[in-house]
Design an enzyme around this catalytic site. Structure first.
Site, PDB file in Angstrom:
ATOM      1  N   GLU A  49       0.812  -1.218   0.000  1.00  0.00           N
ATOM      2  CA  GLU A  49       0.000   0.000   0.000  1.00  0.00           C
ATOM      3  C   GLU A  49       0.849   1.275   0.000  1.00  0.00           C
ATOM      4  O   GLU A  49       0.457   2.284  -0.597  1.00  0.00           O
ATOM      5  CB  GLU A  49      -0.948   0.008   1.203  1.00  0.00           C
ATOM      6  CG  GLU A  49      -2.041  -1.045   1.149  1.00  0.00           C
ATOM      7  CD  GLU A  49      -1.639  -2.378   1.759  1.00  0.00           C
ATOM      8  OE1 GLU A  49      -2.505  -3.275   1.879  1.00  0.00           O
ATOM      9  OE2 GLU A  49      -0.445  -2.526   2.128  1.00  0.00           O
ATOM     10  N   PHE A 111     -11.491  -6.994  13.847  1.00  0.00           N
ATOM     11  CA  PHE A 111     -10.381  -7.468  13.002  1.00  0.00           C
ATOM     12  C   PHE A 111     -10.042  -6.425  11.944  1.00  0.00           C
ATOM     13  O   PHE A 111     -10.902  -5.926  11.246  1.00  0.00           O
ATOM     14  CB  PHE A 111     -10.773  -8.793  12.336  1.00  0.00           C
ATOM     15  CG  PHE A 111      -9.731  -9.326  11.394  1.00  0.00           C
ATOM     16  CD1 PHE A 111      -8.500  -9.763  11.872  1.00  0.00           C
ATOM     17  CD2 PHE A 111      -9.978  -9.378  10.029  1.00  0.00           C
ATOM     18  CE1 PHE A 111      -7.537 -10.248  11.003  1.00  0.00           C
ATOM     19  CE2 PHE A 111      -9.023  -9.875   9.153  1.00  0.00           C
ATOM     20  CZ  PHE A 111      -7.795 -10.311   9.643  1.00  0.00           C
ATOM     21  N   GLN A 112      -8.778  -6.092  11.860  1.00  0.00           N
ATOM     22  CA  GLN A 112      -8.244  -5.109  10.917  1.00  0.00           C
ATOM     23  C   GLN A 112      -8.921  -3.743  11.061  1.00  0.00           C
ATOM     24  O   GLN A 112      -9.172  -3.050  10.085  1.00  0.00           O
ATOM     25  CB  GLN A 112      -8.341  -5.612   9.466  1.00  0.00           C
ATOM     26  CG  GLN A 112      -7.375  -6.764   9.184  1.00  0.00           C
ATOM     27  CD  GLN A 112      -7.229  -7.076   7.707  1.00  0.00           C
ATOM     28  OE1 GLN A 112      -8.126  -6.828   6.910  1.00  0.00           O
ATOM     29  NE2 GLN A 112      -6.083  -7.639   7.354  1.00  0.00           N
ATOM     30  N   LYS A 161     -17.507  -0.952   5.662  1.00  0.00           N
ATOM     31  CA  LYS A 161     -17.926  -1.991   4.722  1.00  0.00           C
ATOM     32  C   LYS A 161     -19.441  -2.036   4.560  1.00  0.00           C
ATOM     33  O   LYS A 161     -19.947  -2.269   3.453  1.00  0.00           O
ATOM     34  CB  LYS A 161     -17.397  -3.353   5.191  1.00  0.00           C
ATOM     35  CG  LYS A 161     -17.525  -4.444   4.137  1.00  0.00           C
ATOM     36  CD  LYS A 161     -16.754  -5.698   4.535  1.00  0.00           C
ATOM     37  CE  LYS A 161     -16.788  -6.733   3.405  1.00  0.00           C
ATOM     38  NZ  LYS A 161     -15.998  -7.947   3.762  1.00  0.00           N
ATOM     39  N   MET A 479      24.359   8.519   2.799  1.00  0.00           N
ATOM     40  CA  MET A 479      24.280   9.791   3.518  1.00  0.00           C
ATOM     41  C   MET A 479      24.565   9.594   5.006  1.00  0.00           C
ATOM     42  O   MET A 479      25.206  10.437   5.641  1.00  0.00           O
ATOM     43  CB  MET A 479      22.909  10.440   3.316  1.00  0.00           C
ATOM     44  CG  MET A 479      22.843  11.884   3.793  1.00  0.00           C
ATOM     45  SD  MET A 479      23.934  13.006   2.877  1.00  0.00           S
ATOM     46  CE  MET A 479      22.881  13.473   1.503  1.00  0.00           C
TER      47      MET A 479
END
Length: 602
Positions: A49, A111-112, A161, A479
């Site tokens: 993502e 969940f999630q 959802k 760097m």
């Protein structure tokens, strides 16, 4: 006719003119992925993502249009956070669409589940959890309007959802009505006239052009303003290409690793004309000693930026293109009257002397090792004859690419400036190529930055997005290594990446791309000939370069721009001079105060 919220979100995106969405599906956003099958919108499947978010950023920066990223709830949304924060810092128009658990489950640690509106509140222009399917078309229209207008930036829409599965009539608004959101576009007339007088009175003026010039499409106005009075121009890291590097009025890039003359011109100026710039710490260095004799005209569409870091003499809130046009008009009107052009000949004599005395310097031994600047100069030669876009990651390679490649047009240089996001390059280059398929897109990355999002090579290969990926491979976090050498007594801690793990040529082949390697300076041109000659398949070039090479010029972080160090030799000379009778190691107590370890926090 009623449609589902999932259908409504895709239909609303179509109404908003979206051509491509970058995303990754998952449970909560799954309903929205079904209608994509029947939509003309192209979906590019990212492997992560964060990659989808950076792809949307690259698309937006290359085209000037709003980029769109889509992810599911929980970790899908949190993986987008880095890209959202990056877009916020660099004013990139982005709409992020995330799934969310059903409204009845919100707050119950389902969940999630993650509070994505709460998490992203500080890094978005606006965000909203959409709680009804009827609201979806209006929310989308508002999101695109907010993202693209005023100071551009990211907007997040969080979609539970059950809202996606519910039905409602679809009505896309003909216009957006946001009473509390009215960006000021036109500058205040009195302030504009005062700015014109300041410019006509100045004897050592500098136009300090920032990324807002590109965001506003103000490059033509910038050029006219500079040419009207022969005003010198510096372009920040985010403004590269806003003013042609080949133009005789261009001094290059200011900042920590900028061009010596650009840094010193600002420091010595009596007037800074700041257009769409925010007086970032990487440009100003030690703020208390920055441009001490300069009066400031500051033009920015975001009123919060004016006076935030530097006191301003002439504040002008407004769109850079519009306000620059107003200033031009005021100047022309004054010149048609009794005013005369300022005599800048002595100033230009000084600037030309500085340019002659302080060019960018590097040495390429004939027998190697390959210097990264050699690669950049070879790329610069090619970009002088093509319609190309350079996208970089973050690190030494980013600075070398900005220093040594000339940028003649806006939106030909894309990088992560404000947030400094390693891993930005690979996905952003893919997004840029999707948005500008006719342009040659070259991703210049470092081996450290590259390995954070290299899995998106699969996206480039499967989606047939032929980017040329040039990895400046020095086998280290370059760097960080440079800072540890200069500020931490050469105590190298956790910077070794090795040149061979992974073998980048074999990695490219594993992803179905063309893999090339170049280790000698005499092979650079031939390797680039092969890379640019491929065409339809992504190419990965492993440029194995000198690990000890450092980026100069350099102003140590927190130090004054009065102390621009041009080379490693000069650094060690100053270190030795500052260490008389005491510690002689770089970073030690014998250094001048502005160069000591404790004064150089990142």
């Amino acid at each position: 006719m009623k449609i589902t919220g999932a259908q409504a979100i895709i239909k609303a995106l179509e109404h908003a003119g979206v051509e491509v969405v970058f995303g990754h599906p998952g449970g909560a956003i799954l309903p929205a992925y079904d209608p994509i099958i029947d939509s003309p919108i192209r979906h590019v499947l990212a492997r992560h993502e964060q990659g989808a978010g950076h792809m949307a950023e690259g698309y937006a920066q290359a085209t000037g249009r709003v980029g769109v990223a889509m992810a599911t709830s929980g970790p899908g949304g949190t993986n987008l956070v880095t890209a959202i924060a990056d877009a916020h810092m660099d004013s990139v128009p982005l709409v992020a669409i995330t799934g969310q658990v059903a409204t009845a489950a919100v707050g119950g640690d389902a969940f999630q589940e993650a509070d994505l509106t709460g998490i992203t509140m500080p890094i978005t222009k606006h965000n909203e959890m959409v709680t009804s399917p009827e609201r979806i078309p209006g929310a989308v229209a508002e999101a695109f309007h907010i993202a693209a207008t005023g100071r551009p930036g990211p907007v997040l829409l969080d979609l539970p959802k059950d809202v996606l599965n519910s039905t409602a009539e679809f009505v896309y608004p003909e216009r957006v009505h946001l009473p509390g959101y009215k960006p000021t576009v036109r500058g205040h007339g009195k302030m504009v006239r005062q700015a014109a007088q300041e410019i006509l009175s100045a004897r050592r003026p500098v136009i300090y052009a920032g990324g807002g010039v590109i965001k506003a499409g103000a490059h033509d106005e910038l050029r006219q303003l500079a040419e009207l009075l022969d005003l010198p121009v510096v372009t920040t890291l985010m403004a590269r290409g806003a003013f042609p590097d080949s133009h005789p009025l261009c001094l290059g890039m200011p900042g920590m690793h900028g061009h010596w003359t650009a840094i010193t011109a600002m420091q010595s100026s009596d007037l800074l004309i700041a257009l769409g710039s925010r007086f970032d710490d990487r440009v100003t260095g030690e703020l208390a000693t920055f441009a001490p004799e300069a009066r400031v005209v500051h033009v920015d569409i975001d009123p919060a930026e004016i006076g935030k870091n530097r006191l301003v003499d002439v504040p002008i809130v407004g769109d850079c293109r519009v306000v620059a046009g107003q200033i031009l008009e005021a100047l022309r009107e004054a010149l048609h009257g009794e005013a005369s052009k300022p005599d800048l000949a002595p100033w230009w004599e000084q600037l030309r002397a500085w340019q002659g005395a302080h060019p960018l310097r590097f040495e390429q031994p004939a027998d190697g090792p390959l210097k990264p600047q050699t690669v950049m100069r070879a790329l610069a030669e090619r970009f002088a004859h093509m319609d190309g876009i350079v996208v970089t990651g973050v690190g030494q390679h980013q600075m070398w690419a900005s220093q040594h490649i000339r940028y003649e047009r806006p939106r030909t240089w894309i990088n992560s400036g404000g947030l400094g996001t390693m891993g930005f390059c690979v996905p952003a280059a893919i997004g840029a190529k999707v948005g500008r398929p006719e342009a040659t897109v070259v991703a210049v990355d470092g081996d450290g930055s590259f390995q954070m999002t290299l899995q998106e090579l699969a996206t480039a290969r499967i989606e047939q997005i032929p980017v040329v990926f040039c990895v400046i491979n020095n086998g280290a976090l370059g760097m960080v290594r440079q800072w540890q050498e200069l500020f931490y007594q050469q105590r190298y801690s956790q910077i070794d990446l090795s040149y061979d793990c992974p073998d980048l040529r074999k990695l490219a082949e594993a992803y179905g791309c063309i893999g090339l390697r170049c280790e000698r300076p005499e092979d650079v041109e031939g390797t680039l000939d092969k890379a640019f000659g491929v065409g339809e398949v992504p190419v990965l070039v492993d440029f194995r370069v000198d690990q000890t090479e450092k980026v100069f010029p350099m102003v140590p972080a927190g130090g004054s721009n009065d102390h621009v160090i041009e080379s490693a030799a000069e650094w060690y000379e100053q270190a030795a001079a500052g260490a008389k009778g005491g510690a002689g190691e770089p970073g030690g107590a014998g250094l001048p105060e502005h160069m000591r370890e404790g004064k150089n926090a990142v």
